[in-house]
Structures are given as C-alpha cells and as structure tokens.
Write an enzyme that holds these catalytic residues in place. Sequence first.
Site, mmCIF file in Angstrom:
data_model
loop_
_atom_site.group_PDB
_atom_site.id
_atom_site.type_symbol
_atom_site.label_atom_id
_atom_site.label_comp_id
_atom_site.label_asym_id
_atom_site.label_seq_id
_atom_site.Cartn_x
_atom_site.Cartn_y
_atom_site.Cartn_z
ATOM 1 N N GLN A 95 29.709 30.202 44.695
ATOM 2 C CA GLN A 95 31.163 30.336 45.491
ATOM 3 C C GLN A 95 31.880 30.487 46.085
ATOM 4 O OE1 GLN A 95 32.581 30.733 41.274
ATOM 5 N NE2 GLN A 95 34.159 30.977 41.650
ATOM 6 N N CYS A 101 34.355 27.823 39.441
ATOM 7 C CA CYS A 101 32.662 27.892 39.021
ATOM 8 C C CYS A 101 32.428 26.836 38.433
ATOM 9 C CB CYS A 101 32.374 29.227 38.065
ATOM 10 S SG CYS A 101 33.882 29.721 36.582
ATOM 11 N N HIS A 254 33.101 33.051 32.686
ATOM 12 C CA HIS A 254 32.568 32.821 33.711
ATOM 13 C C HIS A 254 32.134 31.123 32.797
ATOM 14 C CE1 HIS A 254 31.401 32.477 37.951
ATOM 15 N NE2 HIS A 254 30.495 32.497 37.278
ATOM 16 N N ASN A 278 24.218 31.777 38.214
ATOM 17 C CA ASN A 278 25.548 32.524 37.708
ATOM 18 C C ASN A 278 26.134 31.516 39.479
ATOM 19 O OD1 ASN A 278 28.303 33.230 38.939
ATOM 20 N ND2 ASN A 278 27.023 35.095 38.178
ATOM 21 N N TRP A 280 28.239 32.127 41.401
ATOM 22 C CA TRP A 280 28.510 33.208 42.581
ATOM 23 C C TRP A 280 26.668 33.168 43.377
ATOM 24 C CZ3 TRP A 280 31.005 37.619 40.047
ATOM 25 C CH2 TRP A 280 32.292 37.299 39.549
#
Length: 686
Positions: A95, A101, A254, A278, A280
Amino acid sequence: MSVWPSIRGRWKQGWKDSTRGSLQQPQEDYEALRDRCLKDHCLFEDSSFPATQSSIGSGPLLQKLPPHLQWRRPPELHSNPQFYSAKAKRMDLCQGVVGDCWFLAALHALTLHQDILSRVVPLNQSFTENYAGIFQFWFWHFGKWVPVVIDDRLPVNEAGQLVFVSSTYKNLFWGALLEKAYAKLSGSYEDLQCGQVSEAFVDFTGGVTMTINLVEDPSNLWDVLTQTTYSRTLIGCQTRIGERVQENGLVDGHAYTLTGIRKVTCKYGPEYLVKLRNPWGKVEWQGDWSDSSRKWELLSPKEKLLLLRKDNDGEFWMSLQDFKAHFVLLVICKLTPGLLSFEVGQKWMYTMQEGRWEKGSTAGGRMKSSWQNTFWKNPQFLLSIWRPEEGRQSLRTCSLLVSLLQKPRHRCRNPKSRLAIGFYVFRVSKHYNDRRKLPAEFFWANAPLSWPEVFLKEKEVNQELWLEPGTYLIVPCASEAHQESEFLLRLFSRKHILYELGNNSRVVYSKEIVEQNEEQNEFFTKFFAKYPEINAIQLQKILNRMTWSSLGSKQPFFSFDACQGILALLDLNASGTVSIQEFRSLWKQLMLYQEVFHKQDSSRSGLLDWVQLQAAVMEAGIVLGDDVCQLMLLRYGGPRLQIDFVSFVHLMLRAVNMENVFQNLTQDGKGIYLQKPEWLMMTLYS
C-alpha cells in the site's frame, strides 16, 4: 519526461447528466486508441484522467504527497519494466499513501484465483509488444462488466519511487496501474480513501458478499472457514476502529486478507490457525504463532519448515481464538450463491433487475406506523418460488438470496452520499395475479416476514432467507421518503419467477447458473464427512474418481505409488494421512496444473516434451533452469523424455515444497543451513 509524442484520449460518450442522480460509465475504444498511437508513433495521454492534481483529488490526501511530485511511465522508472509476471510471488503489492487498505486486501484475495484475476487484469499487456502507453482493466460496475482505459503515467517522488501502490519487485507495475484504473472509475485517488472490503470484492467479481460479525463469537466459525476456503471465495477481515498500531502488531481500523487456514497437530493436541496478510506489506502480528513465536516448536520439523516463513512481508499466522478476539468483521465473497448455505450439486436461477426511487412517485421510504406512511409507493416485485425437484406443492423451505445495490448518485465515489437502504419481504396469496402495485391497505393489514433491523449506508445489503414455496412481495426502499437513487436488485434461488408490479408491469426473466465442479464438491463433502483423515489408498480413490475436464480423452490414472508420493509431500505432521484442509490446498494446485498442462499439450498427446515442460512449469510460477529441467525429465519422464500429467503433478508439488522450504529458511536469499534431522526429513520422507 518521455521524449515520445503523445495522443490524448477522447470520450465516445460523456457522463450522464448528474441531475438525475445516475451514473453512466463512459466508454473508450482501447484498441482504436492503441492502434492510433502505434500508427502515429506516440504514447497515449488520457485527458479524462490527466497526470495532474485533479486526478489525485483535493482533500486530505494532498497533505500526504511528497514535495515535487512527478508523473512518470514505467519505462522511465526501470530498465526492464514488466506488466505482470507469474514468476513473482502472489503477495507482491504494498500500500502507498492512499488509505485504500480495503482495496488492497480485496486485490490480494483476488490474486489467489488466477482465472478471476485475469478477468479484471488482462495479463497479455506489456511494455514491449505493441506498447503505446495505454492499458485496460475490467470492473463489474452495477450489473455490467465495463472496461476502464488509462495511460501509464504514475505519480512518483523525486527519487522515482511510486507514491501509491507499488510492488516488492520494483519492475512490476500491474498493481499500480490497476489502482489508477480503479481511481479513475471512482473519480480520483482521493475517492479511494476509506471503504469496505466487500465493495471491492463486488467490483472485482460481481459476486455476493456475506459479512460475519466476529464480536458475536460464532461457534461454527472454523466450519465456515473450512467450507469457504475449500470453494471459490475471496475472504477479507477488519480490525476494531482506531488509528494506531497496537503493541501486538495489529493495526486498528485496518483491512486484512485471509489467505489460508490450517489445522496443525501440536504435542498437546490440535490447533486451528488462520493466515492473514497486511496490505502494507509489513507490520505483523506479534502474538502466539507469529514469526517469532515459540509455539512453532510444538510442531513436527516438516510442518514447521513448510508453514513458518520469517519474513517481514506482512503475512503471518495466528490462532483462531486470537483471530476472533482481535478482529470484528469477516467478509466472504461468494462466486456461486449455493455456497452461502453450503449446498452443493444444484442449479440456481439468477435474476437481476434495475429500479429507481424517484421523488414524488417511487421514493416511499421505510414502513411507518403513521397514516402518512408512503411505503407502498416504493417499487414492488412479485416473486414466485419453489423447489424444482419436488414441484410447486412441496412444503420444504427454499433458499433465497436477495442482494440490493445502490448506484452512486454522483460522478465520484463518495460513501458519505449513499442512502441508508434495505428491503422488506411479505407473503402474498398464491392466487394473486394482478399486475398492479399492492395498495397501502395491504401493508396496513400484513406484517413483513423479513425487514431491515438497521438501514445501512452501504453499497450493497443482502440476506439469505429460507421460505416455504409460494408467492412473495419484495419491496426495496431507502430509510427516508423522497430520497432519490437508482438500485440493482439481484435474486438467487433454485427456481423462481419475478414480476415487477406497476403500470409497466413485466416479467423479469432469469437465467440459469450452475455451480462449478458441483459433482466433485458434493463427492468431497460426503467423502470427508466419512473420512476426516485420508490415507494413500483413499487419496487414490478420490483422484481417480474425478473428471479432469481440461485433459479431454487423456484422463490420468494415479497409481498407488504416485499417491504415496503426493501424500508424503502434503503430510506436514508426518501422520501418514492428510486432512481436508491439506487436501483442499492440493486440489487448488491440481486445478492450476491441469490448466497449464492442457495449454502446453498442443498435440493433445497427454505428454509434454522438454520445451513444453519448461513453459508449463514457468506458467505455474516455478522457474527451472535448462539443466534442472532436463534432469527432471530424466527423473519423472518416460523413456522418450516426455512427462505425463501424473508425473507433472508430482514434479510440481515437490518443486513448490522445496522452494517454500528454501524461502522459509534462507536469510539472504542465497543459501540455507539444515541440521541433520531436518535434512533427512526433507530428502527421505518427501
């Protein structure tokens, strides 16, 4: 900047007048624009989504941008740019500064299904062959698959690093370009800030989402996960609302992707694990079963080697108990409706109908007890439903899935402008055959069978109902009267007929859909209900019972020795058997291997030569050098150095396992160290 000249794209059809509150997707002719660029030796520039601040937006996102933002094309950012590569690991996207997200979590789930991904992302696009700086993507946009055309100018900082979505492989750009196409569809990058995983799931697949509230601690959660991960589903989840990274490594508010589940055997008994990622691409869970947890010492060496990967790539394991404690929502996107109720081996009727709430005529709002109630003015749909295998007189209940989607009322995606929507279901006399709308008196005298407990400002609301065969009335509505919007009503059942009531009354025709691999799914369900753990003999029975549709007349035969070899590769806890979770992982791999084998077997001989084998292995995501590939033909092939499907499966499973072991153990990507027991386990048993 590029030294190439450019050509600017023009809409063939502009946006519809927004005063009607409706959105009409514009169309651009991708092939015509590309061919024009190639003919004129120039690169495409999309004037409808230009490389300016207007495409980024005008809100808080601007504060996150680096100074001196620039727009660059991939060939300007890397010497060997690639659009997509099957060699790369699935989870290669990270991301950027956009708070999307939810989009990335859905996208990562999409990458677990290559066929679905290729529907959204045409994988034959490149920066070499017929490159003209123009790319195309497809989204399911309120009932239709629509193309979105973009140029490949991407926002970067002064160092040439992508500001938004990027790949861990710096020369891959499909994720960044897909995000740009989705931003264009939504209005701007700013319009991707904040959202629900379910929304992106629908836009990627046209499927139906189901949300489970984990706060209610559902007792059958593992059974639900087992059924859904076994089938064609996309799964996301979300943590509690907040704006910080907790000490345990989870991010508040998230979205994550659920990428797998596993029942493992510990010294004290079974443990149920879920695997999450995740978006990220970093920041992981730090509790039990995390990368650094001592819990892994409770497993067999083989199970630990194949499951544990100590990389800070955002992907991690955690126990089902911790998952329920720290996550609040589980979002499941089903591609076939029967899987919502875990029914298999059946045909479904699918109906989709557009409608509108219009002020002064059909915007009646929700039911109220006052005499001013205008609820009856809402659009009304008369539904006849029955079980096809037992006829209209059956008293057994029927499964009905109702999905209501509201269309955006403005050019840009803006969740704040959505209406709070829902639908009511009433029982109607089976003798009712009038095509006029039911009057207000009907609703005074009849209570609904189903109604919204809460009206939600969501893109989609849905519910699965179990109804007796008969006639029903479905009334979609907004929470308040006089609120205007267009909507899409979708129905799934075994068999039904739908009529829209009113002045323009008409039958809404349905189409029949069939669940994929329905016979096989039914067989698996019954087999594993009888044998929760299967040995090599039972595995052989399953594999030889299946119909390998892509292989045509060359149906494979799995010998007992072959099944023993396959089982050894799957048997992580060295028990001599495999569970339904382990078999589910195998089955997904077999479906992929079947497709790539069939694609490379151009002569339909049921055999692959050296060149075909190398191409098939590469398409399946494994890179083997020429020497290694020749050795594999000597090891797994026949006397003429050709390999059949069963041997190809064995080769691929071993290659995947060995690559996973290497990735899990290497610290620098160059080498690994194995203790003697680990070496013997990997080389002798597998």
